[in-house]
Scaffold this motif. Structure first.
Motif, mmCIF file in Angstrom:
data_model
loop_
_atom_site.group_PDB
_atom_site.id
_atom_site.type_symbol
_atom_site.label_atom_id
_atom_site.label_comp_id
_atom_site.label_asym_id
_atom_site.label_seq_id
_atom_site.Cartn_x
_atom_site.Cartn_y
_atom_site.Cartn_z
ATOM 1 N N PRO A 226 31.550 -5.635 9.492
ATOM 2 C CA PRO A 226 32.990 -5.503 9.779
ATOM 3 C C PRO A 226 33.744 -4.915 8.577
ATOM 4 O O PRO A 226 33.419 -5.203 7.419
ATOM 5 C CB PRO A 226 33.433 -6.939 10.063
ATOM 6 N N PHE A 227 34.751 -4.121 8.855
ATOM 7 C CA PHE A 227 35.665 -3.629 7.834
ATOM 8 C C PHE A 227 36.722 -4.693 7.566
ATOM 9 O O PHE A 227 37.332 -5.225 8.492
ATOM 10 C CB PHE A 227 36.325 -2.332 8.300
ATOM 11 N N THR A 228 36.927 -5.012 6.277
ATOM 12 C CA THR A 228 37.937 -6.005 5.892
ATOM 13 C C THR A 228 38.729 -5.495 4.700
ATOM 14 O O THR A 228 38.431 -4.449 4.116
ATOM 15 C CB THR A 228 37.295 -7.356 5.514
ATOM 16 N N SER A 229 39.717 -6.279 4.309
ATOM 17 C CA SER A 229 40.550 -5.927 3.156
ATOM 18 C C SER A 229 39.735 -5.874 1.868
ATOM 19 O O SER A 229 40.108 -5.163 0.922
ATOM 20 C CB SER A 229 41.693 -6.922 3.013
ATOM 21 N N ALA A 230 38.605 -6.598 1.804
ATOM 22 C CA ALA A 230 37.766 -6.555 0.605
ATOM 23 C C ALA A 230 37.200 -5.154 0.394
ATOM 24 O O ALA A 230 37.070 -4.699 -0.752
ATOM 25 C CB ALA A 230 36.630 -7.573 0.722
ATOM 26 N N ASP A 231 36.872 -4.440 1.480
ATOM 27 C CA ASP A 231 36.376 -3.068 1.371
ATOM 28 C C ASP A 231 37.478 -2.134 0.867
ATOM 29 O O ASP A 231 37.236 -1.268 0.024
ATOM 30 C CB ASP A 231 35.876 -2.576 2.726
ATOM 31 N N ALA A 232 38.693 -2.311 1.380
ATOM 32 C CA ALA A 232 39.812 -1.475 0.949
ATOM 33 C C ALA A 232 40.140 -1.711 -0.515
ATOM 34 O O ALA A 232 40.387 -0.762 -1.275
ATOM 35 C CB ALA A 232 41.030 -1.742 1.829
ATOM 36 N N ALA A 233 40.145 -2.978 -0.938
ATOM 37 C CA ALA A 233 40.430 -3.293 -2.333
ATOM 38 C C ALA A 233 39.358 -2.712 -3.252
ATOM 39 O O ALA A 233 39.656 -2.156 -4.317
ATOM 40 C CB ALA A 233 40.525 -4.809 -2.519
ATOM 41 N N TYR A 234 38.106 -2.849 -2.854
ATOM 42 C CA TYR A 234 37.007 -2.292 -3.648
ATOM 43 C C TYR A 234 37.147 -0.777 -3.783
ATOM 44 O O TYR A 234 36.949 -0.209 -4.867
ATOM 45 C CB TYR A 234 35.676 -2.635 -2.998
ATOM 46 N N THR A 235 37.485 -0.105 -2.694
ATOM 47 C CA THR A 235 37.639 1.352 -2.716
ATOM 48 C C THR A 235 38.693 1.770 -3.726
ATOM 49 O O THR A 235 38.469 2.682 -4.545
ATOM 50 C CB THR A 235 38.022 1.866 -1.312
ATOM 51 N N LEU A 236 39.849 1.125 -3.715
ATOM 52 C CA LEU A 236 40.928 1.490 -4.636
ATOM 53 C C LEU A 236 40.575 1.125 -6.074
ATOM 54 O O LEU A 236 40.841 1.896 -7.008
ATOM 55 C CB LEU A 236 42.225 0.799 -4.221
ATOM 56 N N ARG A 237 39.969 -0.034 -6.252
ATOM 57 C CA ARG A 237 39.589 -0.457 -7.605
ATOM 58 C C ARG A 237 38.585 0.527 -8.210
ATOM 59 O O ARG A 237 38.645 0.853 -9.406
ATOM 60 C CB ARG A 237 39.003 -1.864 -7.546
ATOM 61 N N ARG A 238 37.713 1.025 -7.391
ATOM 62 C CA ARG A 238 36.698 1.973 -7.863
ATOM 63 C C ARG A 238 37.328 3.325 -8.215
ATOM 64 O O ARG A 238 36.964 3.952 -9.216
ATOM 65 C CB ARG A 238 35.631 2.140 -6.786
ATOM 66 N N ILE A 239 38.265 3.806 -7.393
ATOM 67 C CA ILE A 239 38.897 5.101 -7.645
ATOM 68 C C ILE A 239 39.604 5.113 -8.997
ATOM 69 O O ILE A 239 39.567 6.114 -9.724
ATOM 70 C CB ILE A 239 39.880 5.447 -6.517
ATOM 71 N N VAL A 240 40.254 4.009 -9.359
ATOM 72 C CA VAL A 240 41.016 3.988 -10.612
ATOM 73 C C VAL A 240 40.158 3.609 -11.813
ATOM 74 O O VAL A 240 40.665 3.556 -12.942
ATOM 75 C CB VAL A 240 42.228 3.043 -10.510
ATOM 76 N N ASP A 241 38.877 3.368 -11.608
ATOM 77 C CA ASP A 241 37.964 3.068 -12.727
ATOM 78 C C ASP A 241 37.771 4.336 -13.560
ATOM 79 O O ASP A 241 37.242 5.336 -13.065
ATOM 80 C CB ASP A 241 36.620 2.591 -12.178
ATOM 81 N N PRO A 242 38.180 4.350 -14.829
ATOM 82 C CA PRO A 242 38.032 5.557 -15.649
ATOM 83 C C PRO A 242 36.599 6.043 -15.748
ATOM 84 O O PRO A 242 36.351 7.237 -15.899
ATOM 85 C CB PRO A 242 38.567 5.117 -17.020
ATOM 86 N N GLY A 243 35.637 5.125 -15.632
ATOM 87 C CA GLY A 243 34.240 5.522 -15.723
ATOM 88 C C GLY A 243 33.785 6.405 -14.584
ATOM 89 O O GLY A 243 32.833 7.173 -14.719
ATOM 90 N N LEU A 244 34.455 6.331 -13.426
ATOM 91 C CA LEU A 244 34.088 7.156 -12.288
ATOM 92 C C LEU A 244 34.636 8.568 -12.414
ATOM 93 O O LEU A 244 34.046 9.526 -11.907
ATOM 94 C CB LEU A 244 34.606 6.518 -10.994
ATOM 95 N N ALA A 245 35.769 8.703 -13.100
ATOM 96 C CA ALA A 245 36.425 10.010 -13.294
ATOM 97 C C ALA A 245 36.730 10.696 -11.966
ATOM 98 O O ALA A 245 36.515 11.895 -11.802
ATOM 99 C CB ALA A 245 35.568 10.919 -14.182
ATOM 100 N N SER A 246 37.234 9.932 -11.005
ATOM 101 C CA SER A 246 37.637 10.510 -9.728
ATOM 102 C C SER A 246 38.885 11.368 -9.912
ATOM 103 O O SER A 246 39.810 10.967 -10.633
ATOM 104 C CB SER A 246 37.930 9.413 -8.708
ATOM 105 N N PRO A 247 38.952 12.533 -9.277
ATOM 106 C CA PRO A 247 40.178 13.334 -9.372
ATOM 107 C C PRO A 247 41.418 12.562 -8.931
ATOM 108 O O PRO A 247 42.502 12.760 -9.476
ATOM 109 C CB PRO A 247 39.891 14.518 -8.441
#
Length: 532
Positions: free
Chosen positions: A135-156
């Motif tokens: 199931p899709f839950t808010s934990a997946d959405a939070a993880y997605t955003l937390r990962r995008i702003v991680d400087p180590g990932l260097a997402s555009p």
């Protein structure tokens, strides 16, 4: 844990008429000749205004030709090397942007800010599952955003969201509720989540998502080869209902002519990431097997002046370069009328926050400004390449247009292979383009704000930056619109970007394709189909 791509299930049988002709090597067999497939008349039919619509067949396989990509290409939406064609098929975002530029629901159905705009609460859609059944839950959405702003990932998109999102401020009070605490108030925040880097992935899937492609989208992954061939198959459990097609097959092809040849020969159904030049589009549109779909105002073309390089350090020179050219002439030459005037403002016309402010075409004013700046009889080099078919005609039209103002432009052709590593943001004046579909706040901050990694003119203006900050903090939409419009005035008057035009993207597709809709570099995977 997400399943591997190989466990996605048995692919549907491929109907005979959709079978690939002989594999990758067969694509070079056709030769694109002027007038190929036309009716023999002196004039080819006009380019269609839109794609064909109607009742589709049940199922079928769409074959897509796309440009070759790096072997580092990935299915990770947050990456700078994302396999773009796969993203809309495999994933969904919290919110998306419609064709009028408005933010609309996707995995989130409602959202609202706190009174001061520093906290946003998103209510999520019930009954959504990922391709592996979880199931899709808010934990997946939070993880997605937390990962995008991680400087180590260097997402555009990290450079856009990291200054705003506090990773410790992401709350999941219920499986269907996501709370996003911001570092500072922002009443435009949901619009920033419409980027294609913001597709939602399962919690803790960062190490595998680049290969698994596990999402909530209308298709699930069957096969994927970085930079090469791949296939996605229909997700019968998609929350919006199953897609029309059984599958989409992707084929990487070396150059524009090879992709167009394959389309004309009936070997592929859609040419992706390829804006056809007007002449080629006329030939394609006159053929028996293929036609053209327009994506209106899908790209903005720009001649960026590097404001840290002479002579463009002087705002009078930049303004003179803008007064000197006639954007209507550039459109007529480069686009044959398939676009609208840009007036040096990258915010698309008829979208929220757009303003119609423009500098007049005035060669005499341009001469006066150059004389005032000590740059009479200015000589400049303008770099272009075959990377995009519009670059060179745009550059040549600009050269001819500014001659009346005493500006001598030498157009220099550079290699397409190294254009965006050795020319873009390196040479003082060059040709480039961007895709529309970005919200105004992201566009202005990402491309024009001081210090942004995508600020291709290296322009820095404290008043401009302050206007953007004030707009984000302003709850009143009318006041916010005024602030964004004032920021656009500074881009036009002081900035280093000349934007002659917005161009319709001319997309080649088979006459068997129905219901092709595209916006913001993505198309509607759910409803596209083939004729019965």
């Amino acid at each position: 844990m997400p399943r591997s791509p190989g466990s996605a299930g048995n692919p549907p049988q491929v109907p005979r008429r959709t079978a690939l002709l002989g594999g990758a090597g067969a694509f070079g067999a056709a030769v694109l000749l002027p007038g190929c497939g036309s009716s023999g008349r002196d004039e080819a039919p006009p380019i269609p205004e839109g794609a064909a619509t109607g009742t589709t067949a049940d199922g079928g396989v769409l074959r897509m030709a796309r440009p070759p990509a790096s072997q580092a290409e990935t299915l990770d939406p947050a990456s700078s090397l994302s396999a773009y064609e796969y993203l809309g098929a495999l994933y969904n975002r919290l919110v998306r942007m419609d064709e009028s530029g408005q933010v609309t629901p996707d995995l989130a159905t409602e959202w609202e800010p706190s009174e001061d705009g520093s906290t946003w609460t998103f209510r999520l859609r019930d009954g959504v599952t990922f391709h592996d059944g979880t199931p899709f839950t808010s934990a997946d959405a939070a993880y997605t955003l937390r990962r995008i702003v991680d400087p180590g990932l260097a997402s555009p998109q990290g450079t856009v969201l990291e200054p705003l999102i506090d990773p410790n401020g992401l709350g999941t009070p219920e499986p269907g509720v996501l709370v996003v605490g911001l570092k500072e108030p922002n009443f435009e925040f949901p619009a920033l989540l419409t980027s294609y880097h913001c597709y939602v992935i399962p919690e803790d899937s960062g190490d595998t998502i680049g290969r698994s492609g596990i999402g909530t989208g209308p298709f699930r992954l069957d096969t994927f080869s970085p930079g090469g061939r791949g296939r996605v198959v229909a997700n019968g459990d998609h929350w919006e209902g199953p897609p029309v097609l059984d599958a989409v097959e992707m084929f990487a092809m070396t150059d524009i002519q090879a992709r167009v040849n394959a389309l004309m020969a009936g070997q592929v159904d859609l040419v992706s990431q390829t804006n056809l030049d007007f002449a080629t589009a006329r030939v394609v549109g006159a053929s028996e097997r293929a036609t053209i779909a327009r994506s209106v105002n899908a790209q903005w073309y720009v001649l960026p002046m590097l404001t840290t390089a002479e002579p463009f350090t002087d705002p009078r020179v930049r303004r003179a370069m803008k007064h000197a050219y006639d954007p209507r002439l550039v459109i007529d030459v480069a686009l044959q009328g398939t676009g609208v005037v840009g007036n040096d403002n990258p915010v698309p016309p008829d979208t929220p926050y757009w303003t119609d402010h423009a500098l007049e075409h005035d060669p005499d004013r341009a001469r006066a400004l150059l004389a005032e700046a000590g740059h009479e009889n200015l000589r400049v080099d303008l770099y272009t390449s075959s990377y995009d078919p519009v670059f060179t005609p745009m550059a040549l039209a600009y050269r001819d247009s500014v001659a009346e103002a005493g500006i001598d432009v030498t157009v220099r052709n550079a290699s397409a292979d190294s254009y965006y590593t050795q020319i873009w943001m390196q040479r003082p004046l060059m040709a480039t383009y961007w895709y529309t579909g970005r919200p105004a706040d992201q566009l202005l901050n990402q491309v024009f704000r001081s210090g942004s990694s995508y600020n291709e003119t290296a322009w820095s203006n404290a008043d401009f930056d302050t206007l953007l900050d004030d707009a984000r903090r302003t709850a009143d939409e009318d006041r916010r619109r005024t602030l964004y419009q004032d920021a656009q005035l500074l881009v036009v008057e002081e900035g280093g970007a000349m934007t002659p035009m917005f161009a319709d993207r001319l997309v080649g597709l088979s006459r068997d394709v129905l219901n092709y809709r595209e916006y913001g570099f993505e198309f509607d995977y759910l409803n596209i189909g083939l004729r019965p």
